[in-house]
Design a protein around this motif. Sequence first.
Motif, short mmCIF file in Angstrom:
data_model
loop_
_atom_site.label_atom_id
_atom_site.label_comp_id
_atom_site.label_asym_id
_atom_site.label_seq_id
_atom_site.Cartn_x
_atom_site.Cartn_y
_atom_site.Cartn_z
N VAL A 185 0.84 -1.20 0.00
CA VAL A 185 0.00 0.00 0.00
C VAL A 185 0.87 1.25 0.00
CG1 VAL A 185 -1.90 -1.17 1.16
CG2 VAL A 185 -0.20 0.05 2.53
N SER A 186 0.36 2.30 -0.61
CA SER A 186 1.10 3.56 -0.68
C SER A 186 0.89 4.43 0.54
CB SER A 186 0.68 4.34 -1.93
OG SER A 186 -0.71 4.65 -1.88
N HIS A 187 -0.20 4.16 1.28
CA HIS A 187 -0.53 4.94 2.46
C HIS A 187 -1.56 4.18 3.27
CE1 HIS A 187 -3.84 5.87 -0.24
NE2 HIS A 187 -4.55 6.17 0.83
N ILE A 188 -1.84 4.66 4.47
CA ILE A 188 -2.95 4.16 5.29
C ILE A 188 -3.77 5.37 5.70
CG2 ILE A 188 -3.58 3.09 7.49
CD1 ILE A 188 -1.07 1.35 7.22
N ASP A 189 -5.05 5.33 5.37
CA ASP A 189 -5.92 6.48 5.67
C ASP A 189 -6.20 6.60 7.16
OD1 ASP A 189 -6.60 7.45 2.92
OD2 ASP A 189 -7.38 5.40 2.75
N LEU A 190 -6.49 5.47 7.78
CA LEU A 190 -6.90 5.46 9.18
C LEU A 190 -6.43 4.16 9.82
CD1 LEU A 190 -8.69 6.53 11.57
CD2 LEU A 190 -10.61 5.34 10.50
N ALA A 191 -5.75 4.27 10.94
CA ALA A 191 -5.36 3.10 11.73
C ALA A 191 -6.12 3.13 13.05
CB ALA A 191 -3.86 3.07 11.98
N ILE A 192 -6.65 1.99 13.44
CA ILE A 192 -7.39 1.88 14.70
C ILE A 192 -6.78 0.74 15.50
CG2 ILE A 192 -9.65 1.49 15.77
CD1 ILE A 192 -10.91 2.32 13.06
N ASP A 193 -6.41 1.04 16.74
CA ASP A 193 -5.76 0.02 17.56
C ASP A 193 -6.04 0.30 19.02
OD1 ASP A 193 -4.23 -2.18 18.20
OD2 ASP A 193 -2.43 -1.52 17.17
N GLY A 194 -5.84 -0.70 19.84
CA GLY A 194 -5.96 -0.54 21.28
C GLY A 194 -4.65 -0.12 21.89
N ALA A 195 -4.60 -0.09 23.22
CA ALA A 195 -3.37 0.24 23.95
C ALA A 195 -3.44 -0.40 25.32
CB ALA A 195 -3.19 1.75 24.07
N ASP A 196 -2.27 -0.63 25.90
CA ASP A 196 -2.21 -1.18 27.25
C ASP A 196 -2.17 -0.08 28.30
OD1 ASP A 196 -2.01 -4.05 26.57
OD2 ASP A 196 -0.20 -3.39 25.55
N GLU A 197 -1.58 1.07 27.96
CA GLU A 197 -1.60 2.25 28.81
C GLU A 197 -1.62 3.49 27.93
OE1 GLU A 197 0.57 1.15 33.05
OE2 GLU A 197 1.73 2.25 31.56
N VAL A 198 -2.36 4.51 28.39
CA VAL A 198 -2.41 5.81 27.70
C VAL A 198 -2.21 6.90 28.75
CG1 VAL A 198 -3.77 7.37 26.26
CG2 VAL A 198 -4.11 4.88 26.08
#
Length: 238
Positions: A79-92
């Motif tokens: 892919v040439s780009h990613i429009d939107l990435a969605i992910d979780g996290a263990d700490e924020v």
Amino acid sequence: MLSLQDQMKQAVAISAVNQIRDGMILGLGSGSTAALMIQELGARIKKKELNDIVGVTTSFQGEVLATELGIPLKSLNAVSHIDLAIDGADEVDPHFQLIKGGGACHVQEKLVAARAKKFVVVVDSTKLVDKLNLSFLLPVEVLPGAWHQVKEQLEEMGAEVKLRMAQRKAGPIVTDQGNLVLDILFKDGISDPMSMESRINNIPGVLENGLFVNLVDQVLVGEINNNEVSVRDLIKVQ
């Protein structure tokens, strides 16, 4: 019936999927909340509510799930780009700095997040902390032939270090890249994530660590108020 925590995860997963538009290239994250997001995405594609979607997964686990749901996939290199990435996290933390890697997928997760035009993190309220690494261990992915050497250098930096061992399998966890994971804890936490990320990654034998610094654009938080599930769009502390 879903537990309250699972209801929070479900709510933020749906909220994130609501941002997806036809024709997007998506980064599909790893972990329990991201899995709910992928399931919701798959359902909308099946109902033709979303069309011409391409996913880029951050783990083999996510690839298997997305494939089962019929979500078209491409590799990061394709892919040439990613429009939107969605992910979780263990700490924020309040500055939108993260610890990720509880599932040992943080290398691919960071590659996808760094490529995305927008990176959205979906968590429940238990993942919010004032300071990183006071309780949740920071994962460091290392080359198998260098784990002991890296462990010693991390200990010299003041960290408690353990090689992550597998469950129901003899021996250590092996990542999707074929490496090992050291889990580390600084007793006073991490005050300067940017500096710590660089210091750890500069140790010979380290591939990557689970500090995600200055990558996040938005954090969606699932909460329970008066036994009602809601989603809060978190405001970054500058």
